[in-house]
Design a protein around this motif. Structure first.
Motif, PDB file in Angstrom:
ATOM      1  N   GLY A   1     -38.791  26.515  70.740  1.00  0.00           N
ATOM      2  CA  GLY A   1     -37.725  25.527  70.851  1.00  0.00           C
ATOM      3  C   GLY A   1     -36.914  25.351  69.583  1.00  0.00           C
ATOM      4  O   GLY A   1     -35.856  24.717  69.599  1.00  0.00           O
ATOM      5  N   ASP A   2     -37.395  25.908  68.458  1.00  0.00           N
ATOM      6  CA  ASP A   2     -36.674  25.810  67.190  1.00  0.00           C
ATOM      7  C   ASP A   2     -35.704  26.978  67.029  1.00  0.00           C
ATOM      8  O   ASP A   2     -35.886  28.046  67.620  1.00  0.00           O
ATOM      9  N   ASP A   3     -34.708  26.777  66.180  1.00  0.00           N
ATOM     10  CA  ASP A   3     -33.731  27.825  65.891  1.00  0.00           C
ATOM     11  C   ASP A   3     -33.870  28.366  64.473  1.00  0.00           C
ATOM     12  O   ASP A   3     -33.216  29.355  64.126  1.00  0.00           O
ATOM     13  N   VAL A   4     -34.685  27.709  63.651  1.00  0.00           N
ATOM     14  CA  VAL A   4     -34.773  28.056  62.237  1.00  0.00           C
ATOM     15  C   VAL A   4     -36.214  28.394  61.856  1.00  0.00           C
ATOM     16  O   VAL A   4     -37.154  27.709  62.268  1.00  0.00           O
ATOM     17  N   ILE A   5     -36.390  29.455  61.065  1.00  0.00           N
ATOM     18  CA  ILE A   5     -37.700  29.812  60.528  1.00  0.00           C
ATOM     19  C   ILE A   5     -38.007  28.914  59.335  1.00  0.00           C
ATOM     20  O   ILE A   5     -37.166  28.729  58.453  1.00  0.00           O
ATOM     21  N   ILE A   6     -39.213  28.358  59.297  1.00  0.00           N
ATOM     22  CA  ILE A   6     -39.620  27.461  58.222  1.00  0.00           C
ATOM     23  C   ILE A   6     -40.640  28.169  57.332  1.00  0.00           C
ATOM     24  O   ILE A   6     -41.751  28.455  57.775  1.00  0.00           O
TER      25      ILE A   6
END
Length: 235
Positions: free
Chosen positions: A157-162
């Motif tokens: 569901g996320d769009d960004v790699i952390i």
């Protein structure tokens, strides 16, 4: 000035060493562009080639043939993936890169992201762990130039790699920033398990970063169970 000169010498030596080791068949790739078209060629300057004032894992140079003529520059904004023709293992997973947004928080821009090329390390229903080689920001603050393997996670569901591991150091700073409103309980749970928990959690996750997804899965399962209990009480 001496420090800048020393760094320049290190970078130059690094590039020369890479050039001496390269073989054309190892540079043969197929690049998939954002529109789906594929371009085949030979990488002449890699995304990890050390260049002063250039972002690593962002741009690269490729020519249609091994001779290096008609070289063209591509970047992570333009490409979807890079696939090496020659595979180094049975799975081929380390011979494919993808272009994704990666969290790059700073004091002035805590929500800053940058587009870059990354490898897939492990994926399951909870999310995907990626890795890339980049400059160690901690080493740079100490005045040295260090290249470390960095791992990051993109949950479903996320769009960004952390990013959460640099070298052998785990840091949840980026996750705290991005999840402080979205789901602060997740950061608190992972924080207690890794940073405030048993030492072996840290060691196991550094040795196998894919295990980070297990902690996230545990939290989401616990959260879902609590919701079910609440819903049953309401009924």
């Amino acid at each position: 000035m001496r420090r800048i000169f020393a760094v320049a010498i290190i970078l130059l030596s690094y590039v020369i060493a890479l050039a001496q080791e390269r073989k054309p068949e190892n540079d043969h790739v197929v690049v998939t562009m954002n529109d789906g078209t594929k371009v085949e060629g030979y990488v002449q300057k890699y995304w990890t080639d050390a260049r002063l004032f250039k972002r690593v894992n962002y741009s690269f140079e490729m020519s249609p043939k091994p001779d290096g003529k008609n070289t063209r520059t591509y970047n992570a904004e333009q490409v979807e993936s890079i696939e090496f023709v020659k595979k180094t293992d049975a799975t081929g997973r380390y011979d494919r890169l993808e272009s994704h947004d990666v969290a790059n928080p700073s004091v002035m821009k805590p929500y800053k992201v940058k587009r870059q090329l990354v490898y897939v390390e492990y994926a399951d229903s909870t999310g995907t762990v990626y890795w890339w080689n980049g400059y160690n920001s901690h080493d740079m603050q100490l005045g040295t130039l260090g290249i470390s393997t960095i791992f990051g996670v993109k949950l479903k569901g996320d769009d960004v790699i952390i990013p959460f591991i640099t070298g052998n150091v785990i840091s949840l700073n980026a996750m705290r920033i991005l999840y402080k409103k979205k789901d602060p309980g997740l950061v608190e749970y992972v924080d207690k398990k890794i940073l405030k928990g048993r030492k072996d959690y840290w060691e196991h996750i550094v040795a196998n970063p894919g295990l980070f997804l297990n902690l996230c899965e545990e939290y989401f399962a616990m959260k879902a169970d609590n919701k079910d209990i609440i819903n049953k009480k309401d009924k």
